[in-house]
Scaffold this motif. Structure first.
Motif, PDB file in Angstrom:
ATOM      1  N   SER A 265       1.022  -1.505  -0.314  1.00 21.54           N
ATOM      2  CA  SER A 265       0.183  -0.210  -0.258  1.00 21.54           C
ATOM      3  C   SER A 265       1.093   1.252  -0.063  1.00 21.54           C
ATOM      4  N   ALA A 266       2.100   1.127  -0.078  1.00 22.43           N
ATOM      5  CA  ALA A 266       3.098   2.224  -0.074  1.00 22.43           C
ATOM      6  C   ALA A 266       2.696   3.232  -1.292  1.00 22.43           C
ATOM      7  N   GLY A 280       5.728  10.763  -9.313  1.00 19.03           N
ATOM      8  CA  GLY A 280       6.254  11.323  -8.184  1.00 19.03           C
ATOM      9  C   GLY A 280       6.472  10.591  -6.817  1.00 19.03           C
ATOM     10  N   VAL A 281       5.391   9.002  -6.953  1.00 21.90           N
ATOM     11  CA  VAL A 281       5.619   9.059  -6.014  1.00 21.90           C
ATOM     12  C   VAL A 281       6.809   7.581  -6.151  1.00 21.90           C
ATOM     13  N   THR A 333       3.411  14.706   7.455  1.00 23.31           N
ATOM     14  CA  THR A 333       3.736  15.589   6.759  1.00 23.31           C
ATOM     15  C   THR A 333       4.273  14.880   5.376  1.00 23.31           C
ATOM     16  N   ALA A 334       5.441  15.838   4.985  1.00 25.98           N
ATOM     17  CA  ALA A 334       5.315  14.984   3.252  1.00 25.98           C
ATOM     18  C   ALA A 334       6.471  14.647   4.023  1.00 25.98           C
ATOM     19  N   VAL A 335       7.566  15.490   4.826  1.00 27.69           N
ATOM     20  CA  VAL A 335       8.765  15.169   4.862  1.00 27.69           C
ATOM     21  C   VAL A 335       8.513  13.967   5.356  1.00 27.69           C
ATOM     22  N   THR A 336       8.136  14.023   7.409  1.00 27.10           N
ATOM     23  CA  THR A 336       8.238  12.803   7.726  1.00 27.10           C
ATOM     24  C   THR A 336       7.515  11.582   7.108  1.00 27.10           C
ATOM     25  N   SER A 337       6.507  11.519   6.187  1.00 26.81           N
ATOM     26  CA  SER A 337       6.303  10.217   5.240  1.00 26.81           C
ATOM     27  C   SER A 337       7.422  10.063   4.616  1.00 26.81           C
ATOM     28  N   ILE A 338       7.901  10.352   3.807  1.00 29.51           N
ATOM     29  CA  ILE A 338       8.923  10.250   2.954  1.00 29.51           C
ATOM     30  C   ILE A 338      10.383   9.552   3.666  1.00 29.51           C
ATOM     31  N   GLY A 339      10.786  11.027   4.278  1.00 26.89           N
ATOM     32  CA  GLY A 339      12.138   9.930   5.328  1.00 26.89           C
ATOM     33  C   GLY A 339      11.708   8.578   6.405  1.00 26.89           C
ATOM     34  N   GLY A 340      10.559   8.710   6.894  1.00 23.05           N
ATOM     35  CA  GLY A 340      10.178   7.889   7.338  1.00 23.05           C
ATOM     36  C   GLY A 340       9.943   5.938   6.921  1.00 23.05           C
ATOM     37  N   TYR A 341       9.421   6.094   5.639  1.00 23.04           N
ATOM     38  CA  TYR A 341       9.149   5.300   4.523  1.00 23.04           C
ATOM     39  C   TYR A 341      10.680   4.883   4.514  1.00 23.04           C
ATOM     40  N   ILE A 342      11.117   5.254   3.733  1.00 25.32           N
ATOM     41  CA  ILE A 342      12.922   4.892   3.684  1.00 25.32           C
ATOM     42  C   ILE A 342      13.629   4.820   4.495  1.00 25.32           C
TER      43      ILE A 342
END
Length: 429
Positions: A265-266, A280-281, A333-342
């Protein structure tokens, strides 16, 4: 290092690696693409076919039912027919089924095809570990596995790059974009099966490119390791039910539960939090692949010399994965979601390769097919539960936040389980 009058050990290991690992890497690459490409197809496929999040979660999980049920039988067949032949058979069938999934028309067809894909792929990863164990001594095995496991981040990068152009084929020849995605990423497995059958070397005893001295040293090193293995059951049932096999399988089940819930579901989760389109995703998913590659390079250096060191590395990776999941849950937020995912993907996916590497050093060769398959069967049970829990939580609440919150304790428990096994003083090979 040269042992007596024998060959240079490091040079021999690298020689074997160049002869065996590129094909294994390519095989694992297409395996992961075919397993996870449904995550990119989901957004438009679900809309076209009227699938809810719960229906999608059941279908994504059905893969792991088939995989788990046929894991042990598949590995026993591999032991009988040989790794080269059986791995080629696995690739041929999963490629055909993955491509055929493009033509489903309803939920039950989706469930059946995902289940069939799991049956087809069953035994692949433990089979590869068994194959690697027949070529690489224990001290080099984590390094070897980390080198072919680089296929995983490459698959992330490829899926992120290819998804948008393939989905953009929507309407061409009367097919949806998600259908082209499944077809284009499924058929290469069929071609690669033929290459694997023709080109993958079977075992050291028949490798003409090894000198007599190299062959003698390698056979002696592998025999000495087998004699000192901590688990030698001489019984199929005991190999399947040995406490270390069950415990490490359980640790990886907790990890796979979290991995698969997020992996499938990422793209939708990241699109929601960042507002980005599929291109972008795709870039974010590709960045996750780069993170896995970097983590693998580090783990290849840190882990593998001893069993206890490898288990400590696994626990550390899972603690870091828990931190990434906490960012996904609490950030918003976009930053925490991207950082957390990576962070999560880079550490959890890398950790997933280590339990079977440990068991390959603890289980005697005659028991590896059963023991490693059993551990991976347990792990796949966790993989089955992840998308199911996530899908029902998302359907019930209309949000992904509950799913992330539910997954965090599983990642932490996986780290704790590995530390408990390490504390129990598992004897190194």
């Amino acid at each position: 290092m040269t042992l007596g009058d024998g060959p240079d050990e490091r040079a021999l290991v690298r020689k074997i690696a160049w002869r065996t690992l590129p094909l294994i890497l390519l095989s694992y690459f297409v395996a992961f693409v075919d397993r996870a490409n449904i995550s990119f197809a989901a957004a438009t496929m679900n809309a076209d076919l009227g699938f809810s999040e719960a229906v999608y979660g059941i279908g994504a999980s059905a893969f792991f039912i088939g995989y788990a049920l046929f894991e042990v039988p598949s590995n026993l067949a591999l032991a009988r027919f040989g790794a080269r032949r059986w791995l080629a058979r696995i690739m041929l069938t999963w490629g055909l089924i993955s491509a055929a999934t493009a033509f489903i028309q309803g939920p039950w067809q989706f469930y059946i095809m995902r289940f069939a894909l799991g049956v087809a792929e069953a035994g692949f990863y433990p089979g590869v570990i068994i194959y690697v164990s027949s070529w690489f001594p224990g001290g080099h095995r984590a390094w070897a596995v980390s080198r072919f496991f680089i296929a995983l981040p490459l698959a992330f990068i490829a899926m992120g790059a290819l998804a948008a152009p393939l989905l953009a084929l929507d309407g061409w020849l009367g097919l949806h974009g998600w259908q082209w995605l499944l077809i284009a990423e499924g058929l290469p497995s069929v071609l690669l099966a033929v290459v694997l059958l023709l080109a993958l070397p079977d075992r050291p005893e028949t490798a003409s490119w090894l000198s007599e001295a190299e062959r003698t040293w390698l056979t002696a090193a592998l025999s000495a390791e087998a004699a000192s293995a901590g688990i030698a059951s001489h019984s199929l049932l005991r190999a399947l039910l040995h406490p270390v096999v069950l415990t490490l399988g359980f640790a990886n089940a907790l990890n796979f539960l979290a991995i698969n819930a997020l992996t499938f579901s990422a793209p939708k989760l990241l699109a929601r939090d960042t507002g980005l389109d599929v291109t972008g995703v795709g870039h974010i998913v590709s960045a996750g692949g780069v993170a896995i590659a970097l983590a693998l390079l580090v783990v290849g250096l840190l882990a593998g010399k001893t069993v206890t060191r490898t288990l400590a590395t696994y626990a550390g990776l899972m603690l870091a994965a828990s931190g990434g999941m906490a960012l996904l849950w609490l950030g918003g937020t976009a930053v925490t979601s991207i950082g957390g995912y990576i962070l999560f993907v880079g550490t959890a996916q890398t950790a997933g390769m280590l339990p079977l590497v440990v068991l390959s050093r603890l289980v005697a060769p005659q028991d590896r097919a059963a023991g490693l398959a059993m551990a991976n069967t347990i792990a796949q049970c966790g993989a089955f539960c992840g998308p199911l829990i996530w899908g029902f939580a998302a359907t019930a609440t209309g949000s992904y936040n509950l799913g992330v919150a539910l997954l965090l304790p599983f990642a932490l428990a996986s780290a704790v389980t590995a530390l408990l096994v390490r504390r129990a003083s598992v004897r190194p090979a």
